[in-house]
Design a protein around this motif. Sequence first.
Motif, PDB file in Angstrom:
ATOM      1  N   MET A 114       0.859  -1.184   0.223  1.00  0.00           N
ATOM      2  CA  MET A 114       0.014   0.044   0.061  1.00  0.00           C
ATOM      3  C   MET A 114       0.889   1.297   0.017  1.00  0.00           C
ATOM      4  O   MET A 114       1.596   1.556   0.992  1.00  0.00           O
ATOM      5  CB  MET A 114      -0.914  -0.011   1.442  1.00  0.00           C
ATOM      6  N   VAL A 115       0.828   2.062  -1.079  1.00  0.00           N
ATOM      7  CA  VAL A 115       1.620   3.121  -1.083  1.00  0.00           C
ATOM      8  C   VAL A 115       0.873   4.159  -1.769  1.00  0.00           C
ATOM      9  O   VAL A 115      -0.150   4.084  -2.642  1.00  0.00           O
ATOM     10  CB  VAL A 115       2.886   2.902  -1.958  1.00  0.00           C
ATOM     11  N   GLY A 116       1.577   5.597  -1.500  1.00  0.00           N
ATOM     12  CA  GLY A 116       0.959   6.674  -2.266  1.00  0.00           C
ATOM     13  C   GLY A 116       1.811   7.447  -3.325  1.00  0.00           C
ATOM     14  O   GLY A 116       2.956   6.675  -3.555  1.00  0.00           O
ATOM     15  N   VAL A 117       1.237   8.267  -3.904  1.00  0.00           N
ATOM     16  CA  VAL A 117       1.802   8.854  -5.000  1.00  0.00           C
ATOM     17  C   VAL A 117       3.505   9.431  -4.507  1.00  0.00           C
ATOM     18  O   VAL A 117       4.421   9.106  -5.298  1.00  0.00           O
ATOM     19  CB  VAL A 117       1.267  10.155  -5.368  1.00  0.00           C
ATOM     20  N   ALA A 118       3.650   9.801  -3.414  1.00  0.00           N
ATOM     21  CA  ALA A 118       4.779  10.362  -2.964  1.00  0.00           C
ATOM     22  C   ALA A 118       5.852   9.340  -2.708  1.00  0.00           C
ATOM     23  O   ALA A 118       6.930   9.342  -2.927  1.00  0.00           O
ATOM     24  CB  ALA A 118       4.822  11.235  -1.632  1.00  0.00           C
ATOM     25  N   GLU A 119       5.462   8.095  -1.996  1.00  0.00           N
ATOM     26  CA  GLU A 119       6.081   7.005  -1.951  1.00  0.00           C
ATOM     27  C   GLU A 119       6.482   6.343  -2.999  1.00  0.00           C
ATOM     28  O   GLU A 119       7.715   6.035  -3.371  1.00  0.00           O
ATOM     29  CB  GLU A 119       5.488   5.975  -1.053  1.00  0.00           C
ATOM     30  N   ILE A 120       5.662   6.499  -4.199  1.00  0.00           N
ATOM     31  CA  ILE A 120       5.942   5.755  -5.420  1.00  0.00           C
ATOM     32  C   ILE A 120       7.111   6.759  -6.086  1.00  0.00           C
ATOM     33  O   ILE A 120       8.188   6.259  -6.744  1.00  0.00           O
ATOM     34  CB  ILE A 120       4.797   5.971  -6.479  1.00  0.00           C
ATOM     35  N   GLN A 133       3.664  10.715 -15.605  1.00  0.00           N
ATOM     36  CA  GLN A 133       3.549   9.524 -14.735  1.00  0.00           C
ATOM     37  C   GLN A 133       3.721   8.404 -15.331  1.00  0.00           C
ATOM     38  O   GLN A 133       3.751   7.335 -14.795  1.00  0.00           O
ATOM     39  CB  GLN A 133       2.040   9.732 -14.152  1.00  0.00           C
TER      40      GLN A 133
END
Length: 190
Positions: free
Chosen positions: A10-16, A149
């Motif tokens: 489970m990750v968010g955009v910043a983590e990606i 992206q």
Amino acid sequence: MGHILILPTMVGVAEIVDFCDFLSPTPEEQAARDAAVHSVFDVIKYIWPACKPEVFKLFMIGLYLPTSDIDVMILESGIKNPQTGLYAFFRVLSQRGIAKKIQVIAKASVPIIKFVEKKSGAAFDISFDVDNGPKAAEFIKEAVLKWPQLRPLCLILKVFLQQRDLNEVYSSGIGSYALLAMIVAMLQKV
């Protein structure tokens, strides 16, 4: 090239984006890969002086993992039968001792030779006179400019596929170009 690739669930955009930055090569890693390319090009030009070796543009525009193969196309080689060229290249690589784990995949739809350059540890896939290579490179370059992206999506999915051994076309996996085409198709619908 010693990155350990672990993809969180489970990750968010910043983590990606952070993960993609982590995957980007250090200057030292990039220099080692560049030196490996130069070394391999020297061997190619020794065998076929008039040919035009080209690195596939994924490498040039940063759409590769630290452990990704470097894809090289030998254009205008004059070789009538790619298998003959692959075995000639195999012999010279063996004689010069710059490669290990040399594997000729002659019966694939696009015959290749796979090997690891000894000094850098960089893996290579070499093919001959693939007409669609330069066209594909232009398509990828335009797509990366159009959809920023694309790079993080591509890198995340490449890690996902690599962790499951689904990233090699010759073993029924999904290659980089097919993956990019699927992502672009999805982005066109968004």
